[in-house]
Structures are given as C-alpha cells and as structure tokens.
Motif scaffolding. Structure first.
Motif, mmCIF file in Angstrom:
data_model
loop_
_atom_site.group_PDB
_atom_site.id
_atom_site.type_symbol
_atom_site.label_atom_id
_atom_site.label_comp_id
_atom_site.label_asym_id
_atom_site.label_seq_id
_atom_site.Cartn_x
_atom_site.Cartn_y
_atom_site.Cartn_z
ATOM 1 N N ILE A 61 0.852 -1.186 0.000
ATOM 2 C CA ILE A 61 0.000 0.000 0.000
ATOM 3 C C ILE A 61 0.895 1.245 0.000
ATOM 4 C CG2 ILE A 61 -1.813 1.235 1.206
ATOM 5 C CD1 ILE A 61 -2.684 -1.438 0.065
ATOM 6 N N GLU A 62 0.793 2.086 -1.050
ATOM 7 C CA GLU A 62 1.601 3.298 -1.181
ATOM 8 C C GLU A 62 0.837 4.493 -0.608
ATOM 9 O OE1 GLU A 62 4.610 3.317 -2.424
ATOM 10 O OE2 GLU A 62 4.750 1.348 -3.399
ATOM 11 N N VAL A 63 1.487 5.266 0.267
ATOM 12 C CA VAL A 63 0.891 6.475 0.844
ATOM 13 C C VAL A 63 1.874 7.628 0.708
ATOM 14 C CG1 VAL A 63 -0.585 5.227 2.465
ATOM 15 C CG2 VAL A 63 1.715 5.870 3.157
ATOM 16 N N GLN A 79 -3.540 5.838 8.694
ATOM 17 C CA GLN A 79 -4.989 5.825 8.511
ATOM 18 C C GLN A 79 -5.357 5.701 7.032
ATOM 19 O OE1 GLN A 79 -6.513 9.358 10.395
ATOM 20 N NE2 GLN A 79 -6.051 8.647 12.484
ATOM 21 N N GLU A 80 -4.608 6.388 6.184
ATOM 22 C CA GLU A 80 -4.862 6.288 4.744
ATOM 23 C C GLU A 80 -4.562 4.870 4.244
ATOM 24 O OE1 GLU A 80 -5.936 7.579 0.926
ATOM 25 O OE2 GLU A 80 -6.216 8.479 2.907
ATOM 26 N N ALA A 81 -3.508 4.270 4.777
ATOM 27 C CA ALA A 81 -3.165 2.898 4.366
ATOM 28 C C ALA A 81 -4.255 1.915 4.790
ATOM 29 C CB ALA A 81 -1.823 2.503 4.979
ATOM 30 N N GLU A 82 -4.840 2.095 5.958
ATOM 31 C CA GLU A 82 -5.916 1.203 6.405
ATOM 32 C C GLU A 82 -7.128 1.291 5.478
ATOM 33 O OE1 GLU A 82 -6.721 2.215 10.422
ATOM 34 O OE2 GLU A 82 -4.824 1.413 11.214
ATOM 35 N N LYS A 83 -7.479 2.532 5.037
ATOM 36 C CA LYS A 83 -8.610 2.689 4.129
ATOM 37 C C LYS A 83 -8.342 2.032 2.776
ATOM 38 C CE LYS A 83 -10.075 7.084 6.203
ATOM 39 N NZ LYS A 83 -10.282 8.539 5.963
ATOM 40 N N GLY A 123 9.674 12.987 6.804
ATOM 41 C CA GLY A 123 10.173 14.351 6.800
ATOM 42 C C GLY A 123 9.537 15.160 7.908
ATOM 43 N N PRO A 124 9.881 16.440 8.014
ATOM 44 C CA PRO A 124 9.302 17.271 9.088
ATOM 45 C C PRO A 124 7.785 17.381 8.999
ATOM 46 C CG PRO A 124 11.243 18.325 8.130
ATOM 47 C CD PRO A 124 10.908 17.165 7.251
ATOM 48 N N HIS A 125 7.257 17.393 7.763
ATOM 49 C CA HIS A 125 5.809 17.534 7.596
ATOM 50 C C HIS A 125 5.265 16.580 6.526
ATOM 51 C CE1 HIS A 125 5.905 21.177 10.058
ATOM 52 N NE2 HIS A 125 6.949 21.576 9.337
ATOM 53 N N ARG A 126 6.032 15.550 6.189
ATOM 54 C CA ARG A 126 5.604 14.671 5.096
ATOM 55 C C ARG A 126 5.969 13.239 5.411
ATOM 56 N NH1 ARG A 126 6.840 15.856 -1.324
ATOM 57 N NH2 ARG A 126 5.277 14.429 -2.184
ATOM 58 N N TYR A 127 5.137 12.322 4.936
ATOM 59 C CA TYR A 127 5.347 10.884 5.176
ATOM 60 C C TYR A 127 5.087 10.137 3.869
ATOM 61 C CZ TYR A 127 4.935 6.233 7.297
ATOM 62 O OH TYR A 127 5.098 4.913 7.616
ATOM 63 N N ILE A 128 6.110 9.469 3.349
ATOM 64 C CA ILE A 128 6.028 8.662 2.133
ATOM 65 C C ILE A 128 6.427 7.245 2.512
ATOM 66 C CG2 ILE A 128 6.822 8.363 -0.231
ATOM 67 C CD1 ILE A 128 7.581 11.306 -0.266
ATOM 68 N N ALA A 129 5.568 6.279 2.225
ATOM 69 C CA ALA A 129 5.868 4.907 2.670
ATOM 70 C C ALA A 129 5.111 3.887 1.831
ATOM 71 C CB ALA A 129 5.502 4.736 4.143
ATOM 72 N N ARG A 130 5.611 2.665 1.898
ATOM 73 C CA ARG A 130 4.893 1.489 1.385
ATOM 74 C C ARG A 130 4.626 0.587 2.584
ATOM 75 N NH1 ARG A 130 8.332 -0.459 -2.055
ATOM 76 N NH2 ARG A 130 9.128 -2.141 -0.763
ATOM 77 N N LEU A 131 3.345 0.345 2.869
ATOM 78 C CA LEU A 131 2.939 -0.332 4.094
ATOM 79 C C LEU A 131 2.152 -1.598 3.781
ATOM 80 C CD1 LEU A 131 1.663 2.815 6.057
ATOM 81 C CD2 LEU A 131 3.929 1.773 6.191
ATOM 82 N N GLY A 132 2.111 -2.464 4.761
ATOM 83 C CA GLY A 132 1.255 -3.647 4.726
ATOM 84 C C GLY A 132 0.307 -3.613 5.919
ATOM 85 N N VAL A 133 -0.920 -4.024 5.719
ATOM 86 C CA VAL A 133 -1.940 -3.979 6.769
ATOM 87 C C VAL A 133 -2.479 -5.385 6.988
ATOM 88 C CG1 VAL A 133 -4.114 -2.958 7.526
ATOM 89 C CG2 VAL A 133 -2.538 -1.628 6.118
ATOM 90 N N THR A 134 -2.517 -5.818 8.242
ATOM 91 C CA THR A 134 -3.031 -7.131 8.616
ATOM 92 C C THR A 134 -4.358 -6.951 9.343
ATOM 93 O OG1 THR A 134 -0.784 -8.000 8.826
ATOM 94 C CG2 THR A 134 -2.550 -9.272 9.847
ATOM 95 N N PHE A 135 -5.416 -7.585 8.810
ATOM 96 C CA PHE A 135 -6.752 -7.494 9.397
ATOM 97 C C PHE A 135 -7.055 -8.764 10.189
ATOM 98 C CE2 PHE A 135 -6.907 -4.621 5.809
ATOM 99 C CZ PHE A 135 -7.633 -3.537 6.291
ATOM 100 N N ASP A 136 -7.646 -8.598 11.355
ATOM 101 C CA ASP A 136 -8.047 -9.724 12.186
ATOM 102 C C ASP A 136 -9.201 -10.472 11.521
ATOM 103 O OD1 ASP A 136 -10.028 -10.665 14.617
ATOM 104 O OD2 ASP A 136 -7.909 -10.963 15.078
#
Length: 428
Positions: A61-63, A79-83, A123-136
């Motif tokens: 998931i890219e945010v 939160q954006e990655a969860e959506k 960054g100071p005001h920015r977040y760029i990431a590739r995340l994985g989300v695990t749902f129960d």
C-alpha cells in the motif's frame, strides 16, 4: 685444501624434525588454505518461518501524505493505508462484490491487527511509505461474508529451490528465496505448507538433488521426518543483466515425488532493492497456482507414498476356512441350585471418548474413515466434528476400551496410525 673430518655422523633430533616440518606445513597451509572450512551442517543458516494465523494480509500500500509534524503525518499515512487496504481486501476476498462499505475510523482501526512498514521516508511535515496492513479474521470475516472453515490441503512439505549464478541451493545458505517463503503468511492459504527452518540436518536431507529422486522409500522417510503427506517444489531462476541492474526471475510450481509441472510465470525487478518485493509477489502467485491445482484435484497425495500394509483377503479367508465353524454358547446367568450368589457379573470396560483425525483427500476418504472406525468392535458411536475435504477431518469416537486397543484394531484394517494424547491420526 682443508678437509673437515667428522668423528661421528650427524644426528638430528626427531622433535627438531617434527617441529620444523610442522612449521613448514603451517606456513604453507596458512598461505594456501586461508580461513577454516566449516562442515555443511555448521555455520549461520536456517530461517525460522513466521507464526501463521488466519488473518488477512494486504501488502504494497503506497501512501504520500502531509501533516503538521512528522508524527502527525505518519499517523495520517497509517490511517490512509488502512482505508486503501480495506478497499483492496474487499475486492479480492468479499463474497458480496461491489464497492467496499464505508467504515468509520474507529471501526476500521479495531479491525486492524498490525501495520507492517515495508519502506518509509519521514520528513518534518511529510510521510512517504509502502505499508502492509493485517486485518483480524474474527473481526473482518463477518463484513466479508465469510463464515465457517475453509477446506485445506493435506500437509505438503515445501522445498524452495533457487538457481542463481549457475548454482542451485535450498538450505545450504540463507537465500532470499527461502526468506520469502519463511515470511509468507500461510494462514490465508488453502495449502497446508510444512516449512522447515533450514537449520541442522535440513540442509543435508533437502537438497536440489532431491527433486530428481524417484525412490518412494526415500521419500517416505523424508516426509515422515517432517510429518507431511506429499511435497511441493517452488523453483526460482534468477538472472542479472549486470551488477546492480534489472533481475529477471522465472518461477515454476512443481508437485509430488515425480516432479509434476503445475505452472510457470516470469517477473522482473528493476534493481537489487526491489528483489525482496518481487520474490514476495512470486510467492503469492505460486500459492495461487497451488490453490487452483488443489481445487482441480491435482494436489491429492500420491498413493504410492502410502506405507499401509496390503492385506491379502484370499489368504485370510483360507485361514478362517481351515479353522472351521466356531461354536459359541451364551453363558448361563441362572445360578445352580444350592450355589450362593456372591455378587453381580463383572461389568465390561467403561466407554471413553477419543479424537480420531483422518486424512481426507476427498469425500470417499471421509466415508472410508468413518466406516473403518465404526467397524471396530467396541465402538459405540463415531461422528464428524470437523470436515476438511483435501485436508484432515476430525472424528469424535466413543469406544469401550483404551486408546491402544483402538489403534491396534485400525492398524489391522490396513490404516497407518499415529497415537497422541487421547487422540489418533489415521491415513491410508
């Protein structure tokens, strides 16, 4: 000309000779051999598989979000990655179809079991990431329309083979292909993978040469060592255009002691940094190939791997005929005249409840297991408590006797029986 005359021959001490020779060997050996050579089962090898559960995992998931601070930007990114992960999970696993239902942040956050950081830049005001989300699974399955258990395959031993640079390796060293399979969440899969950690004697038993073996005796020994019923061999071939450049991978799914072909595909990683992600994608695609083969009936355990003895029914009938008819008379319950009654007749053994696991590749295997258990003398009842076609079904058996007697009766019918704590596991 002066001549040197010796009164007696020169004699050298044996200890001096040995020490000099030893110094010469050490000097030459140190220059030629270099570091110490380790045995094949020594050294740093083996990657323990992660604990697999039935949770749903969505990766990649890219945010890219902004916030008032670094912490605020990261919280908004998660939160954006969860959506985004919820929408992706709905499209791939929902039984209802259509668009994913809109859930508030609190409900969505309660469904998330973990957030895996694959790559991030803060960054100071920015977040760029590739995340994985695990749902129960327990909290998410109801929204997806999933209820009950999914049928799984029989336990399948996995041998991940990597061909790179003209060298084939499985567990001889820590390879990225072995790591990709060790990090794969098998709880979502319909395949019951048996994943060795690769340490100790695993590097001696499971090698690339194992794929070309056809001896059923050898395969039985290996599979029994790991508690598996059959084997799958996911193969990866990696070629590099130049150091640090694109990496091309050819991935093949194979199955069984006869090395049967299941499917194949190609992937490309732009650089070494993208190699782990490419291998993770390849693992998911290979798992999909094996799942499709399971649904088509191609992953049934090889019958030639069955170690159950074959009973000769003709020989049994001849022995019974030679014994002749057996006359049985019911014991008299009326005491003879003048004989005092000292007590009631001894009661038979008390009935106990045991669990019997049956390897059920299909419906016929389940019927055969039920019939075998119910046919044992002393069984008062046998019912299925869990059915898994293509996997292992569970029976609840009420038997007037002990567990050893029940196991012996099933072995006499030709079943391979493994005894545990108040439970048996049987398979053909």
């Amino acid at each position: 000309m002066a001549v040197l005359r010796l009164s007696r021959p020169l004699r050298f001490s044996r200890s001096w000779l040995l020490s000099g020779a030893g110094a010469l060997v050490l000097a030459v050996g140190g220059a030629l051999v270099g570091p110490a050579i380790l045995a094949q089962i020594e050294g740093d090898r083996g990657i323990a598989p992660i604990a697999s559960t039935g949770d749903f995992e969505v990766s990649g998931i890219e945010v890219n979000v902004q916030g008032s601070s670094a912490a605020d930007a990261r919280a908004k990114g998660w939160q954006e990655a969860e959506k985004l992960a919820w929408q992706k999970l709905w499209k791939t696993n929902s039984l209802g179809g259509g668009e994913a239902p809109a859930l508030d942040a609190g409900t969505l956050d309660a469904m998330v079991a973990a957030v895996v950081v694959e790559q991030e830049q803060i960054g100071p005001h920015r977040y760029i990431a590739r995340l994985g989300v695990t749902f129960d699974r327990a909290r998410t399955g109801g929204y997806l329309g999933m209820h009950g258990q999914v049928a799984r395959s029989a336990p399948l031993l996995i041998i991940p083979v990597l061909y790179e640079g003209g060298v084939a390796s499985v567990y001889e060293t820590r390879t990225p292909w072995q790591r990709a399979w060790a990090e794969f969440h098998t709880g979502e899969s319909a395949i019951d993978y048996v994943r060795p950690n690769g340490g100790g004697a695993d590097s001696l038993l499971l090698t690339e040469g194992q794929l070309t073996r056809r001896s059923r005796n050898w395969w039985r020994l290996v599979l029994d060592e790991f508690g598996a019923a059959d084997v799958v061999m996911p193969i990866a071939r990696l070629t590099r255009e130049f150091p640090g450049g694109p990496i091309h991978g050819t991935f093949t799914a194979r199955h069984g002691p006869d090395n049967r072909f299941i499917g194949q595909f190609d992937l490309t990683a732009p650089s070494d940094d993208q190699l782990p992600q490419m291998l993770a994608d390849a693992v998911h695609r290979l798992d999909a190939l094996y799942t499709q083969a399971l649904q088509q009936g191609q992953l049934a355990p090889d019958p030639s791997l069955n170690m159950a003895p074959q009973l000769d029914t003709k020989l049994i009938n001849q022995i019974l005929d030679s014994l002749g008819p057996v006359q049985q008379s019911a014991p008299s319950t009326t005491p003879a005249p003048g004989v005092p009654v000292t007590g009631a007749a001894p009661a038979g053994p008390a009935a106990a409840t045991f669990t019997v696991q049956v390897a059920t590749a299909d419906g016929a295997a389940l019927d055969a297991g039920l019939a075998a258990v119910r046919g044992v003398a002393g069984v008062q009842g046998a019912a299925t408590s869990s059915v898994a076609i293509g996997g292992t079904s569970v029976l609840r058996v009420t038997y007037a006797g002990n567990l050893e007697t029940l196991a012996a009766a099933l072995r006499a019918q030709g079943w391979k029986v493994t005894a545990g704590a108040n439970a048996l596991s049987i398979r053909r």
